[in-house]
Design a protein around this motif. Structure first.
Motif, short mmCIF file in Angstrom:
data_model
loop_
_atom_site.label_atom_id
_atom_site.label_comp_id
_atom_site.label_asym_id
_atom_site.label_seq_id
_atom_site.Cartn_x
_atom_site.Cartn_y
_atom_site.Cartn_z
N PRO A 1 13.13 4.78 -5.35
CA PRO A 1 12.83 3.91 -6.53
C PRO A 1 11.79 3.63 -7.29
O PRO A 1 10.54 3.86 -6.58
CB PRO A 1 13.42 2.44 -5.88
N PRO A 2 11.62 3.37 -8.49
CA PRO A 2 10.29 3.25 -9.06
C PRO A 2 9.18 2.13 -8.66
O PRO A 2 8.13 2.62 -8.37
CB PRO A 2 10.71 2.57 -10.44
N ASP A 3 9.89 0.96 -7.64
CA ASP A 3 8.83 0.22 -7.25
C ASP A 3 8.17 0.75 -5.86
O ASP A 3 7.30 0.30 -5.16
CB ASP A 3 9.98 -1.19 -6.80
N VAL A 4 8.70 1.98 -5.47
CA VAL A 4 8.04 2.58 -4.37
C VAL A 4 7.11 3.68 -5.06
O VAL A 4 6.00 3.71 -4.69
CB VAL A 4 9.02 3.18 -3.17
N ALA A 5 7.81 4.38 -5.97
CA ALA A 5 7.17 5.78 -6.42
C ALA A 5 6.11 5.12 -7.24
O ALA A 5 4.76 5.76 -7.23
CB ALA A 5 7.96 6.45 -7.33
N GLY A 6 6.12 4.10 -8.01
CA GLY A 6 5.00 3.67 -8.93
C GLY A 6 3.62 3.43 -8.12
O GLY A 6 2.65 3.93 -8.42
N PRO A 7 3.74 2.47 -7.05
CA PRO A 7 2.55 2.26 -6.28
C PRO A 7 1.99 3.35 -5.63
O PRO A 7 0.69 3.51 -5.62
CB PRO A 7 2.88 1.27 -5.21
N VAL A 8 2.78 4.35 -5.09
CA VAL A 8 2.53 5.37 -4.27
C VAL A 8 1.43 6.26 -5.39
O VAL A 8 0.63 6.90 -5.05
CB VAL A 8 3.41 5.73 -3.76
N GLY A 9 2.03 6.59 -6.54
CA GLY A 9 1.38 7.63 -7.38
C GLY A 9 0.17 6.96 -7.93
O GLY A 9 -0.66 7.52 -8.04
N ALA A 10 0.38 5.68 -8.09
CA ALA A 10 -1.04 5.02 -8.98
C ALA A 10 -1.84 4.94 -7.75
O ALA A 10 -3.22 4.76 -8.18
CB ALA A 10 -0.58 3.34 -9.10
N GLN A 11 -1.85 5.06 -6.53
CA GLN A 11 -2.98 4.90 -5.42
C GLN A 11 -3.28 6.34 -5.07
O GLN A 11 -3.87 6.58 -3.94
CB GLN A 11 -2.24 4.20 -4.12
N GLY A 12 -3.08 7.29 -5.99
CA GLY A 12 -3.47 8.62 -5.62
C GLY A 12 -2.70 9.48 -5.16
O GLY A 12 -3.13 10.85 -4.81
N PHE A 13 -1.50 9.35 -4.51
CA PHE A 13 -0.59 10.41 -4.05
C PHE A 13 0.14 11.09 -5.05
O PHE A 13 0.75 10.86 -5.99
CB PHE A 13 0.50 9.80 -3.30
N THR A 14 -0.13 12.54 -4.90
CA THR A 14 0.82 13.49 -5.69
C THR A 14 2.13 13.56 -5.04
O THR A 14 2.50 12.84 -3.87
CB THR A 14 0.01 14.85 -5.89
N LYS A 15 3.08 14.11 -5.58
CA LYS A 15 4.53 14.24 -4.96
C LYS A 15 4.27 15.00 -3.77
O LYS A 15 4.87 14.77 -2.73
CB LYS A 15 5.48 14.83 -6.12
N SER A 16 3.29 16.25 -3.80
CA SER A 16 3.47 17.17 -2.64
C SER A 16 2.56 16.51 -1.63
O SER A 16 2.82 16.47 -0.29
CB SER A 16 2.68 18.50 -3.07
N THR B 1 0.78 -1.27 -0.07
CA THR B 1 0.07 -0.08 -0.04
C THR B 1 0.87 1.17 -0.18
O THR B 1 2.12 1.24 0.38
CB THR B 1 -1.03 0.29 1.31
N ALA B 2 0.33 2.40 -0.51
CA ALA B 2 0.94 3.57 -0.56
C ALA B 2 1.47 4.07 0.89
O ALA B 2 2.51 4.59 1.26
CB ALA B 2 0.16 4.74 -1.35
N GLU B 3 0.36 4.01 1.74
CA GLU B 3 0.81 4.40 2.95
C GLU B 3 1.95 3.44 4.04
O GLU B 3 2.58 4.21 4.49
CB GLU B 3 -0.54 4.27 3.68
N GLY B 4 1.74 2.22 3.60
CA GLY B 4 3.01 1.27 4.27
C GLY B 4 4.23 1.95 3.68
O GLY B 4 4.97 1.85 4.37
#
Length: 338
Positions: free
Chosen positions: A234-249, A202-205
């Motif tokens: 890394p992409p393996d963290v950024a990808g799921p975080v972005g896909a689950q609705g988190f913007t960078k900010s 999960t993005a939160e985790g």
């Protein structure tokens, strides 16, 4: 002669022909003054930059990035360009390239901070920049570089952001550039920590793991401080975080909210009693017992804007967190192209 002109490794001969060839890599004339270069504020002309780049083995097409990095360092002011570089602590620059020039030059954005053929351009550009710091900025060990122990990060490296695998706009867009423009940023780093995630999806985790790693470091109690965190996600963290609705900010806000630590532990390295640098709004902590200070939990940084997130790395959820600050400087490099 032991003049510390280099980095301890063999240097390439900076012959007239080699320097002239490098000068073809930029539209600027040889005598053009780019800046005065910290920490010793020697005058950085294009030709002086080319001389140091030649000794490092650079190619003409590398020159716009090298010139831009020299300029960016000069824009950091005394806090970043002089004071930290002359510190007894192990502060060191890190260069990050964004935009089309990163791919054109083949600057690696994956396993980008190590040795090897894939990082040949990263190493050469970083080495050319560090040569300029020594021979133009006078950043010689035990003279203007007063580092007590030292760090391998002073073998300066240059990396690229992995823009293709990022769910967000690249870093130089955050700094006001267009995605189609090329730029180089200079960060001042003060350590590094490998933050491993062993199974969160999960993005939160994933972000809580990063936030835990971001507690690595210290916090001062002076009126203003420049502590930041550079997060190479890394992409393996950024990808799921972005896909689950988190913007960078949004990711930065989440990390800031969860990156908390004991104030007592973070400030133990600066005695509070008789410490003139303790700001007025922190004076209350002096009346607490040691245990009470340890029990006070605070964010490790002042705000979410103190975090910089760049997508860098190969596969696997291995994030790199680097204490950094003051804020990075970014310079466009297209203006230096031939």
């Amino acid at each position: 002669l032991r003049l510390d002109w280099g980095d301890g490794f063999p240097l390439m001969p900076a012959t007239r022909d080699a320097v002239d060839e490098l000068l073809t890599g930029t539209s600027l004339p040889p005598d053009h003054v780019v800046c005065d270069m910290p920490p010793g504020f020697g005058i950085a002309t294009v030709e002086k930059i080319a001389v140091n780049a030649a000794a490092a083995g650079a190619r003409p097409e590398h020159m716009p990035v090298i010139i831009g990095a020299v300029k960016a360092l000069s824009q950091m002011g005394s806090a970043g360009g002089k004071s930290l570089l002359m510190s007894t602590s192990p502060q060191a620059p890190l260069l990050v390239v964004n935009g089309p020039i990163a791919q054109e030059l083949d600057v690696n954005s994956r396993s980008a901070l190590g040795p090897g053929f894939d990082n040949r351009v990263n190493i050469v550009i970083g080495r050319a920049f560090s040569m300029c710091m020594r021979n133009i900025g006078h950043w010689y060990p035990n003279k203007m570089d007063m580092d007590t122990i030292g760090t391998t990060r002073k073998f300066v490296l240059c990396i690229a952001e992995n823009e293709k695998m990022s769910p967000w706009e690249p870093y130089h867009v955050d700094k006001g550039f267009k995605a189609s423009e090329s730029a180089v940023s200079v960060f001042v780093t003060n350590g590094e920590l490998d933050v491993q995630d062993q199974g969160n999806t999960t993005a939160e985790g994933l972000l809580k793991t990063v936030a835990y790693g971001a507690t690595f470091g210290t916090r001062g109690l002076w009126e203003r401080h420049s502590e930041e965190r550079l997060i190479l996600l890394p992409p393996d963290v950024a990808g799921p975080v972005g896909a689950q609705g988190f913007t960078k900010s949004g990711a930065k806000e989440f990390i800031h909210m969860h990156a908390n630590a004991s104030l007592g532990k973070m400030t133990q390295y600066v005695p509070l009693e008789g410490e003139a640098r303790t700001a007025a709004h922190w004076q209350w902590i002096k009346g607490l017992t040691e245990q009470e200070r340890l029990d006070v939990t605070v964010p490790v940084l002042e705000s979410a804007e103190r975090y910089d997130i760049l997508v860098v790395g190969a596969d696997r959820a291995k994030t790199l967190v680097m204490p950094s600050g003051p804020s990075a400087e970014t310079v466009g490099v297209d203006q230096y192209r031939p």
